[in-house]
Design a protein around this motif. Sequence first.
Motif, PDB file in Angstrom:
ATOM      1  N   LYS A  13     -27.851 -20.638  24.053  1.00  0.00           N
ATOM      2  CA  LYS A  13     -29.195 -20.132  24.350  1.00  0.00           C
ATOM      3  C   LYS A  13     -29.286 -18.617  24.245  1.00  0.00           C
ATOM      4  O   LYS A  13     -30.381 -18.064  24.254  1.00  0.00           O
ATOM      5  N   PHE A  14     -28.155 -17.915  24.130  1.00  0.00           N
ATOM      6  CA  PHE A  14     -28.151 -16.464  24.016  1.00  0.00           C
ATOM      7  C   PHE A  14     -27.936 -15.971  22.583  1.00  0.00           C
ATOM      8  O   PHE A  14     -27.883 -14.767  22.356  1.00  0.00           O
ATOM      9  N   ASP A  16     -28.567 -14.596  19.080  1.00  0.00           N
ATOM     10  CA  ASP A  16     -29.586 -13.667  18.570  1.00  0.00           C
ATOM     11  C   ASP A  16     -30.389 -13.002  19.680  1.00  0.00           C
ATOM     12  O   ASP A  16     -31.517 -12.562  19.456  1.00  0.00           O
ATOM     13  N   LYS A  17     -29.801 -12.920  20.873  1.00  0.00           N
ATOM     14  CA  LYS A  17     -30.425 -12.218  21.991  1.00  0.00           C
ATOM     15  C   LYS A  17     -29.442 -11.184  22.527  1.00  0.00           C
ATOM     16  O   LYS A  17     -28.241 -11.276  22.313  1.00  0.00           O
ATOM     17  N   THR A  32     -26.172  -7.691  20.376  1.00  0.00           N
ATOM     18  CA  THR A  32     -26.827  -8.954  20.055  1.00  0.00           C
ATOM     19  C   THR A  32     -25.761 -10.001  19.770  1.00  0.00           C
ATOM     20  O   THR A  32     -24.929  -9.807  18.875  1.00  0.00           O
ATOM     21  N   PRO A  82     -27.265 -11.754  30.191  1.00  0.00           N
ATOM     22  CA  PRO A  82     -28.372 -11.387  29.300  1.00  0.00           C
ATOM     23  C   PRO A  82     -28.930 -10.025  29.676  1.00  0.00           C
ATOM     24  O   PRO A  82     -28.928  -9.647  30.850  1.00  0.00           O
ATOM     25  N   ASP A  84     -32.144  -9.104  28.744  1.00  0.00           N
ATOM     26  CA  ASP A  84     -33.561  -9.311  29.023  1.00  0.00           C
ATOM     27  C   ASP A  84     -33.723 -10.056  30.336  1.00  0.00           C
ATOM     28  O   ASP A  84     -33.014 -11.013  30.621  1.00  0.00           O
TER      29      ASP A  84
END
Length: 101
Positions: A13-14, A16-17, A32, A82, A84
Amino acid sequence: MSNRKETVLDLAKFIDKGVCVKLSGGRQVIGTLKGYDQLLNLVLDEAVEYLRDHDDPLKTTDQTRALGLVVCRGTAVMLVAPTDGTEEIANPFVTQDPAVI
C-alpha cells in the motif's frame, strides 16, 4: 496452512508513496518507495538523507543530502513510516520546569 512465509509488514500500500526509513546506526532517509522484498530490502527513489548532529550522532538536523535511487538493506531497516498523514508533535511528557524531576 501454507508453508510460505509472509512478512509482518504489508508495504504494497506504500508503493509509489513517500516513506521515512530509519536505519540502524542512526541514519534517516526519506524517499518514494519503489519496491521491496520479503527480507525488507527497500528501493527508494528521490531519496534524501537527514544528516546527523556532530555533537550528538543520535539526533538528526535539518541539513539534508540528496541521494537519488537507494537500496536500503533489510537487516539495517529499523522503522518504515509513511510521510503523508503524519506530523511531529511536542513531547507531552517533558516538563517545562527543569527543577521538577
